[in-house]
Enzyme design. Structure first.
Site, PDB file in Angstrom:
ATOM      1  N   ASP A  39      56.583 -28.785 -70.429  1.00  0.00           N
ATOM      2  CA  ASP A  39      56.823 -28.399 -71.818  1.00  0.00           C
ATOM      3  C   ASP A  39      57.411 -26.994 -71.930  1.00  0.00           C
ATOM      4  O   ASP A  39      57.466 -26.249 -70.949  1.00  0.00           O
ATOM      5  CB  ASP A  39      55.514 -28.498 -72.627  1.00  0.00           C
ATOM      6  CG  ASP A  39      54.319 -27.884 -71.896  1.00  0.00           C
ATOM      7  OD1 ASP A  39      54.528 -27.143 -70.921  1.00  0.00           O
ATOM      8  OD2 ASP A  39      53.181 -28.134 -72.302  1.00  0.00           O
ATOM      9  N   ASP A  91      41.600 -28.448 -76.574  1.00  0.00           N
ATOM     10  CA  ASP A  91      41.488 -29.579 -77.497  1.00  0.00           C
ATOM     11  C   ASP A  91      41.751 -30.912 -76.779  1.00  0.00           C
ATOM     12  O   ASP A  91      41.963 -31.934 -77.415  1.00  0.00           O
ATOM     13  CB  ASP A  91      42.446 -29.407 -78.691  1.00  0.00           C
ATOM     14  CG  ASP A  91      43.915 -29.371 -78.270  1.00  0.00           C
ATOM     15  OD1 ASP A  91      44.216 -29.530 -77.061  1.00  0.00           O
ATOM     16  OD2 ASP A  91      44.782 -29.187 -79.149  1.00  0.00           O
ATOM     17  N   HIS A 100      44.264 -31.642 -74.761  1.00  0.00           N
ATOM     18  CA  HIS A 100      45.666 -32.064 -74.613  1.00  0.00           C
ATOM     19  C   HIS A 100      46.154 -32.000 -73.170  1.00  0.00           C
ATOM     20  O   HIS A 100      45.653 -31.221 -72.364  1.00  0.00           O
ATOM     21  CB  HIS A 100      46.603 -31.247 -75.522  1.00  0.00           C
ATOM     22  CG  HIS A 100      46.769 -29.806 -75.169  1.00  0.00           C
ATOM     23  ND1 HIS A 100      47.110 -28.849 -76.101  1.00  0.00           N
ATOM     24  CD2 HIS A 100      46.675 -29.136 -73.992  1.00  0.00           C
ATOM     25  CE1 HIS A 100      47.217 -27.676 -75.506  1.00  0.00           C
ATOM     26  NE2 HIS A 100      46.946 -27.814 -74.231  1.00  0.00           N
ATOM     27  N   GLU A 115      49.100 -32.974 -78.550  1.00  0.00           N
ATOM     28  CA  GLU A 115      47.924 -32.574 -79.315  1.00  0.00           C
ATOM     29  C   GLU A 115      47.166 -33.797 -79.814  1.00  0.00           C
ATOM     30  O   GLU A 115      47.713 -34.913 -79.810  1.00  0.00           O
ATOM     31  CB  GLU A 115      48.380 -31.697 -80.492  1.00  0.00           C
ATOM     32  CG  GLU A 115      49.144 -30.442 -80.078  1.00  0.00           C
ATOM     33  CD  GLU A 115      48.273 -29.380 -79.388  1.00  0.00           C
ATOM     34  OE1 GLU A 115      47.425 -29.740 -78.560  1.00  0.00           O
ATOM     35  OE2 GLU A 115      48.455 -28.184 -79.679  1.00  0.00           O
TER      36      GLU A 115
HETATM   37  P1  PGA Z   1      45.158 -23.084 -69.736  1.00  0.00           P
HETATM   38  O1  PGA Z   1      45.893 -24.225 -70.562  1.00  0.00           O
HETATM   39  O2  PGA Z   1      45.487 -23.374 -68.286  1.00  0.00           O
HETATM   40  O3  PGA Z   1      45.756 -21.806 -70.190  1.00  0.00           O
HETATM   41  O4  PGA Z   1      43.700 -23.206 -70.003  1.00  0.00           O
HETATM   42  C1  PGA Z   1      45.790 -25.530 -70.127  1.00  0.00           C
HETATM   43  C2  PGA Z   1      46.604 -26.446 -70.984  1.00  0.00           C
HETATM   44  O5  PGA Z   1      46.830 -26.143 -72.157  1.00  0.00           O
HETATM   45  O6  PGA Z   1      47.024 -27.499 -70.462  1.00  0.00           O
END
Ligand code: PGA
Length: 272
Positions: A67, A142, A144, A149
Site C-alpha cells: 500500500d 483495527d 486490518h 479497514e
Molecule cells: P504497525 O502497523 O506495524 O505500525 O503496527 C501494522 C499494520 O498497520 O499493518
C-alpha cells in the site's frame, strides 16, 4: 497454519527474516510482497545485515508493496527525503541497503491522477510477474491487513480506501508525531492491495509484536472470519501460512500451548 512464538521483537524479526532469506536463496528470482509499519523494521534490518555480511542476493528479486498513502501528506517527488510516503520508508528501511534493481521495485503510486487505472495496472503487474511467492504482513490495531479497514470485502482488489480514525491515530503516534506533522496534514486515503489480492499470494508470513496487538491477533487467528477484522481472512488462505509473534502479541491466544507444542514437535522431527 504455523504459529511460531519468539521471546522478543528481536527474535521475531530474525525468524521472519530467516523465512524470507530461505525463499530468496531457493528461488533467486522470487516475488516478495512487502509491508510497511513499525513491525517489519527489525525484519528489514536483519535482511540488510544478511545481504551485507552473508551476501544474500536480491539482484533478481521483484517486490510489490501492499500500500501507499494517497494524496495529501506525501511528496513522491522527493521520496527519499523526510516525507512520510511508504516509498521513502521502504527505501530507508530496506531497499537502499540491498542490491535490488530499481525496475524490480513496485510501490503503489500515491500521486497518480488516475487511481482506478493505476489499481488495475498494479494487479496486472503482479500477475505478469508470476504472482507473489511470499507476502509479508503486519496487522493493524483495527485488525486490518494493508489498508483494508473494517468493512472491506474479503474478496476486495487493489483500490483507494479511506482510513479509519483508529488507523489515523495509530499512524500519528508511530510516525507523524515524531516528524512534527499535524494531524490535519496526514493523508486520509491510501491505495491498497485488496484482501482478495493478498490471498492470491502463494505464501503468507504475518508478524506481530507487543501487548497492544495481543487482542487483535487472537481475534484474527481464533475468532470468526469477518470483514470487521480483515486479517481474519488468513484463515481462508490455501497456501503456506506462517505467523511469527513475540510473546506479548501471542499472550491472548487460547491455543497458545497447543501451537507451541506443535512447533516443538516439528523442530524435534526436523520439519522446520
Ligand atoms: P504497525 O502497523 O506495524 O505500525 O503496527 C501494522 C499494520 O498497520 O499493518
Amino acid at each position: 497454519m504455523d504459529i511460531i512464538v519468539r521471546d522478543s521483537y528481536n527474535e521475531m524479526s530474525k525468524c521472519a527474516a530467516k523465512i524470507i532469506a530461505r525463499l530468496v536463496k531457493s528461488k533467486p528470482d522470487c516475488v516478495l510482497g512487502l509491508a510497511t509499519g513499525s513491525t517489519p523494521i527489525g525484519t528489514y534490518q536483519e535482511l540488510a545485515r544478511m545481504h551485507k555480511e552473508e551476501g544474500l542476493d536480491f539482484s533478481q528479486v521483484k517486490t510489490f508493496n501492499l500500500d501507499e498513502y494517497y494524496g495529501t501528506g506525501i511528496d513522491l517527488a522527493k521520496p527519499y527525503n523526510l516525507d512520510q510516503s511508504y516509498a521513502r520508508f521502504m527505501h530507508e528501511e530496506l531497499l537502499k541497503h540491498i542490491n535490488i534493481k530499481k525496475e524490480n521495485i513496485h510501490i503503489p503510486d500515491g500521486l497518480t491522477k488516475e487511481p482506478e487505472k493505476f489499481c488495475i495496472w498494479y494487479e496486472e503487474a503482479i500477475k505478469k510477474a508470476g504472482g507473489i511467492d511470499l507476502q509479508l504482513l503486519g496487522i493493524g490495531g483495527d485488525g486490518h491487513w494493508a489498508f483494508n479497514e473494517p468493512g472491506s470485502s474479503l474478496a476486495s482488489r487493489t483500490r483507494i480506501q479511506a482510513l479509519t480514525q483508529q488507523t489515523l491515530d495509530d499512524n500519528y503516534e508511530s510516525f507523524y508525531q515524531k516528524a512534527g506533522i499535524e494531524r490535519a496534514h496526514m493523508p486520509h486515503f491510501a491505495i491498497t492491495m485488496g484482501i482478495g489480492t493478498i490471498l492470491e499470494a502463494k505464501n503468507i508470513l504475518m508478524i506481530a509484536n507487543g501487548v497492544k496487538k495481543a487482542a487483535v491477533v487472537a481475534k484474527c487467528l481464533e475468532g470468526p472470519i469477518t470483514s470487521q477484522i480483515t486479517a481474519s481472512a488468513i484463515q481462508l488462505h490455501s497456501g503456506g501460512i506462517t505467523v511469527v509473534l513475540d510473546q506479548d502479541a501471542a499472550s491472548k491466544l487460547n491455543g497458545l500451548d497447543h501451537y507451541m507444542h506443535i512447533e516443538k514437535l516439528k523442530q524435534d522431527y526436523g520439519f522446520c
